[in-house]
Write a protein that holds these residues in place. Sequence first.
Motif, PDB file in Angstrom:
ATOM      1  N   ARG A  49      67.269 -83.593  19.286  1.00  0.00           N
ATOM      2  CA  ARG A  49      67.722 -84.683  19.457  1.00  0.00           C
ATOM      3  C   ARG A  49      68.723 -83.780  21.391  1.00  0.00           C
ATOM      4  N   ASN A  50      69.357 -82.736  20.735  1.00  0.00           N
ATOM      5  CA  ASN A  50      70.281 -81.964  21.318  1.00  0.00           C
ATOM      6  C   ASN A  50      69.145 -80.221  21.584  1.00  0.00           C
ATOM      7  N   GLN A  51      69.432 -80.436  23.283  1.00  0.00           N
ATOM      8  CA  GLN A  51      68.317 -79.523  23.886  1.00  0.00           C
ATOM      9  C   GLN A  51      69.379 -78.884  24.631  1.00  0.00           C
TER      10      GLN A  51
ATOM     11  N   ALA B 228      68.360 -95.013  29.022  1.00  0.00           N
ATOM     12  CA  ALA B 228      68.577 -94.678  29.956  1.00  0.00           C
ATOM     13  C   ALA B 228      69.463 -93.528  29.576  1.00  0.00           C
ATOM     14  N   TRP B 229      70.685 -94.266  29.123  1.00  0.00           N
ATOM     15  CA  TRP B 229      71.889 -93.081  28.542  1.00  0.00           C
ATOM     16  C   TRP B 229      70.871 -91.853  28.244  1.00  0.00           C
ATOM     17  N   ASP B 230      70.310 -91.980  27.154  1.00  0.00           N
ATOM     18  CA  ASP B 230      69.602 -90.437  26.628  1.00  0.00           C
ATOM     19  C   ASP B 230      68.670 -89.906  27.178  1.00  0.00           C
ATOM     20  N   ALA B 231      68.166 -90.877  28.451  1.00  0.00           N
ATOM     21  CA  ALA B 231      67.646 -89.140  28.881  1.00  0.00           C
ATOM     22  C   ALA B 231      67.904 -89.174  30.210  1.00  0.00           C
ATOM     23  N   ILE B 232      68.835 -89.188  30.436  1.00  0.00           N
ATOM     24  CA  ILE B 232      70.092 -88.794  31.410  1.00  0.00           C
ATOM     25  C   ILE B 232      70.969 -87.780  30.936  1.00  0.00           C
ATOM     26  N   ASP B 233      71.477 -88.206  29.571  1.00  0.00           N
ATOM     27  CA  ASP B 233      71.546 -86.645  28.691  1.00  0.00           C
ATOM     28  C   ASP B 233      70.884 -85.859  28.902  1.00  0.00           C
ATOM     29  N   GLU B 234      69.750 -85.844  28.154  1.00  0.00           N
ATOM     30  CA  GLU B 234      68.813 -84.719  28.028  1.00  0.00           C
ATOM     31  C   GLU B 234      68.110 -84.101  29.275  1.00  0.00           C
ATOM     32  N   LEU B 235      67.486 -84.830  30.459  1.00  0.00           N
ATOM     33  CA  LEU B 235      68.019 -84.014  31.720  1.00  0.00           C
ATOM     34  C   LEU B 235      68.844 -83.282  32.167  1.00  0.00           C
ATOM     35  N   ASN B 236      70.070 -83.955  31.988  1.00  0.00           N
ATOM     36  CA  ASN B 236      71.095 -83.009  32.667  1.00  0.00           C
ATOM     37  C   ASN B 236      71.416 -81.478  31.547  1.00  0.00           C
ATOM     38  N   ASN B 237      71.503 -82.297  29.721  1.00  0.00           N
ATOM     39  CA  ASN B 237      71.863 -81.109  28.823  1.00  0.00           C
ATOM     40  C   ASN B 237      70.104 -79.561  29.843  1.00  0.00           C
ATOM     41  N   LEU B 238      69.338 -80.009  29.895  1.00  0.00           N
ATOM     42  CA  LEU B 238      68.347 -78.931  30.286  1.00  0.00           C
ATOM     43  C   LEU B 238      68.470 -78.170  31.787  1.00  0.00           C
TER      44      LEU B 238
ATOM     45  N   LEU C 259      80.604 -83.239  26.729  1.00  0.00           N
ATOM     46  CA  LEU C 259      80.630 -81.741  26.816  1.00  0.00           C
ATOM     47  C   LEU C 259      82.059 -81.686  28.190  1.00  0.00           C
ATOM     48  N   ALA C 260      82.535 -80.361  28.335  1.00  0.00           N
ATOM     49  CA  ALA C 260      83.611 -79.659  29.761  1.00  0.00           C
ATOM     50  C   ALA C 260      81.827 -79.721  30.639  1.00  0.00           C
ATOM     51  N   SER C 261      80.862 -79.217  29.715  1.00  0.00           N
ATOM     52  CA  SER C 261      80.292 -78.841  30.834  1.00  0.00           C
ATOM     53  C   SER C 261      79.360 -79.702  31.303  1.00  0.00           C
ATOM     54  N   SER C 262      79.740 -80.474  30.959  1.00  0.00           N
ATOM     55  CA  SER C 262      78.439 -82.212  31.710  1.00  0.00           C
ATOM     56  C   SER C 262      77.223 -82.315  30.905  1.00  0.00           C
ATOM     57  N   GLN C 263      77.263 -81.427  30.020  1.00  0.00           N
ATOM     58  CA  GLN C 263      75.891 -81.456  29.351  1.00  0.00           C
ATOM     59  C   GLN C 263      76.636 -82.479  27.477  1.00  0.00           C
ATOM     60  N   THR C 264      75.499 -83.335  27.343  1.00  0.00           N
ATOM     61  CA  THR C 264      75.844 -83.843  26.024  1.00  0.00           C
ATOM     62  C   THR C 264      75.361 -83.585  24.620  1.00  0.00           C
ATOM     63  N   LEU C 265      76.511 -83.917  23.871  1.00  0.00           N
ATOM     64  CA  LEU C 265      75.628 -84.106  22.014  1.00  0.00           C
ATOM     65  C   LEU C 265      75.485 -84.993  22.286  1.00  0.00           C
ATOM     66  N   CYS C 266      74.707 -85.035  20.945  1.00  0.00           N
ATOM     67  CA  CYS C 266      74.391 -86.193  20.382  1.00  0.00           C
ATOM     68  C   CYS C 266      74.565 -85.872  19.046  1.00  0.00           C
TER      69      CYS C 266
ATOM     70  N   ALA D 158      60.970 -76.776  32.550  1.00  0.00           N
ATOM     71  CA  ALA D 158      61.325 -77.475  31.280  1.00  0.00           C
ATOM     72  C   ALA D 158      61.378 -78.951  32.021  1.00  0.00           C
ATOM     73  N   LEU D 159      62.079 -79.234  32.929  1.00  0.00           N
ATOM     74  CA  LEU D 159      62.627 -80.498  33.231  1.00  0.00           C
ATOM     75  C   LEU D 159      61.789 -81.302  34.195  1.00  0.00           C
ATOM     76  N   THR D 160      60.287 -80.204  34.840  1.00  0.00           N
ATOM     77  CA  THR D 160      58.889 -81.239  35.195  1.00  0.00           C
ATOM     78  C   THR D 160      58.325 -81.649  34.421  1.00  0.00           C
ATOM     79  N   GLN D 161      58.104 -80.242  32.795  1.00  0.00           N
ATOM     80  CA  GLN D 161      57.610 -80.718  31.484  1.00  0.00           C
ATOM     81  C   GLN D 161      57.860 -82.053  31.217  1.00  0.00           C
ATOM     82  N   GLN D 162      59.084 -81.877  30.656  1.00  0.00           N
ATOM     83  CA  GLN D 162      60.097 -83.477  30.823  1.00  0.00           C
ATOM     84  C   GLN D 162      59.481 -84.893  31.300  1.00  0.00           C
ATOM     85  N   LEU D 163      59.301 -84.363  33.161  1.00  0.00           N
ATOM     86  CA  LEU D 163      59.111 -85.790  33.596  1.00  0.00           C
ATOM     87  C   LEU D 163      57.760 -86.109  33.710  1.00  0.00           C
TER      88      LEU D 163
END
Length: 254
Positions: A118-120, A44-54, A213-220, A6-11
């Motif tokens: 937006r939320n993955q 940049a924040w959006d990208a960080i959130d998406e990568l952290n969520n995955l 979220l408490a898990s360090s994931q982020t919702l939009c 998942a993350l390698t595809q994103q990058l």
Amino acid sequence: MSLTSALTQQLTRRPQRLALLEQIAVQGSITRAAKAAGLSYKAAWDAIDELNNLAERPLVERSVGGKGGGGARLSAEGERLLALYKRLESLQARLLESAESEQDLELLGRLMLRTSARNQLSGRVLDIQPRGRNDLVKVELAGGAHLLAQITRDSTEKLELAPGRSVVALIKAGWLRLLPLSEPADESLNQLQGRIEEIFDAADGPSEVRIALASSQTLCALVEPERLAQFGLKPGDGVRAQFAPGQVLLGTAL
């Protein structure tokens, strides 16, 4: 979905995100890293959130309002991924050189589709309960939170879902209904609790609300300004994001 898929595809599909991770490691600042990577601060924040969520564990550790608009550094997991990606770059180049035609590359592109959700959020299947022609799939997210996804039996079979299978839960920002924690919860809906991190107002539409979220994931969430005003919601407030099981899409690695 595994970290390397998942993350390698994103990058791979979005090289600026790799540049952002590299610059965060060098700059230690979201603002400076975004500028160096050719991204806006919000992108940049959006990208960080998406990568952290995955990822199962956050790739970027950050602090809001630090020097230069917010301090940030790569976690041990982020450093590992960055090193892994650099090794994969040489393998990718060799793979592309071996493609026999442009059609081969086009086929690969179609198999790695982007999504408008937006939320993955990465997670694992805990249980699958039959519901007529549908299935109710219980998913455990990073950090231990649970959600339910209602999907067709055909989808369950096509995705080869079973307990323990890694999945990504996709939820559109407009499907989230925010309530302060003081308001009663609708037990028929999924509930994810967090804290409002930032609100981006828009002159001609709903505000974009970023929820940690408490898990360090982020919702939009996309929320009408009137609703935010109704409950007096602002950054720092605890909120509950509600959404129906039928509003959760599931994806798996190819």
